[in-house]
Design a protein around this motif. Structure first.
Motif, PDB file in Angstrom:
ATOM      1  N   GLU A 252      -8.893   6.670   0.811  1.00  0.00           N
ATOM      2  CA  GLU A 252      -8.666   5.643  -0.199  1.00  0.00           C
ATOM      3  C   GLU A 252      -7.587   4.660   0.272  1.00  0.00           C
ATOM      4  O   GLU A 252      -7.712   3.446   0.074  1.00  0.00           O
TER       5      GLU A 252
ATOM      6  N   MET B   1       0.820  -1.202   0.000  1.00  0.00           N
ATOM      7  CA  MET B   1       0.000   0.000   0.000  1.00  0.00           C
ATOM      8  C   MET B   1       0.864   1.268   0.000  1.00  0.00           C
ATOM      9  O   MET B   1       2.049   1.223   0.314  1.00  0.00           O
TER      10      MET B   1
ATOM     11  N   VAL C 269      -7.481  -4.376  -0.638  1.00  0.00           N
ATOM     12  CA  VAL C 269      -6.435  -4.791  -1.582  1.00  0.00           C
ATOM     13  C   VAL C 269      -5.322  -5.558  -0.886  1.00  0.00           C
ATOM     14  O   VAL C 269      -4.866  -6.591  -1.395  1.00  0.00           O
TER      15      VAL C 269
ATOM     16  N   ASN D  67      -8.067   0.722   0.677  1.00  0.00           N
ATOM     17  CA  ASN D  67      -7.160  -0.214   0.008  1.00  0.00           C
ATOM     18  C   ASN D  67      -6.501  -1.173   0.996  1.00  0.00           C
ATOM     19  O   ASN D  67      -6.296  -2.344   0.682  1.00  0.00           O
TER      20      ASN D  67
ATOM     21  N   SER E  97      -3.745  -3.179 -10.296  1.00  0.00           N
ATOM     22  CA  SER E  97      -4.661  -4.323 -10.297  1.00  0.00           C
ATOM     23  C   SER E  97      -4.299  -5.407 -11.318  1.00  0.00           C
ATOM     24  O   SER E  97      -4.760  -6.537 -11.178  1.00  0.00           O
TER      25      SER E  97
END
Length: 147
Positions: free
Chosen positions: A108, A9, A116, A112, A65
């Motif tokens: 954000e 990240m 993510v 994430n 991604s």
């Protein structure tokens, strides 16, 4: 010769680690800069394919991604991780990259981290605690490069 992806990240220290590795003589590519990432936010498949096809040793840094499409070309996929408080402190203080300086971007980053990072953790080959001093993180990366 080894090809490695360093991912994670925003604010975990990918670019900082890559800078030190470059100073130590390794071939490095930070996909946050230059032509590597298209306007879509995905890696340019032609450029990345050429880089990984031509390079016998390279350390790539980034989180996009479509990176999983390239995993079979990396010997190591290393996740750098840190708590959200560390990540947000780092993005607020850095001067090399403006991302993370706004409240919207920080939200954000939080999202994430929750959505993510678990996907990255499930597909990485190694995880490194990026709260350690930068030299310790880079030393661990170098150990992986030699393995």
């Amino acid at each position: 010769m080894v090809r490695m992806l360093i991912t994670g990240m925003s604010g975990v220290g990918k670019s900082s680690a890559l800078q030190v590795l470059g100073e130590r003589g390794y071939s490095v590519v930070d996909t946050d800069y230059g032509p590597w990432t298209a306007e879509s936010g995905l890696w340019d498949e032609v450029l990345m394919g050429a880089l990984l096809g031509e390079s016998t040793e390279v350390i790539v840094s980034g989180t996009v991604s479509n990176q999983g499409a390239f995993y079979d070309r990396f010997d190591h996929v290393v996740l750098l991780s840190a708590p959200i408080s560390v990540m947000l402190d780092r993005v607020r203080r850095r001067s090399s990259n403006p991302y993370g300086s706004t409240t919207v971007q920080q939200d954000e980053i939080r999202t994430n981290l929750e959505t993510v990072e678990p996907l990255l953790r499930a597909t990485c080959t190694s995880e490194i605690d990026a709260t350690q001093p930068l030299t310790a993180v880079v030393d661990r990366i170098e150990q992986l490069l030699r393995s």
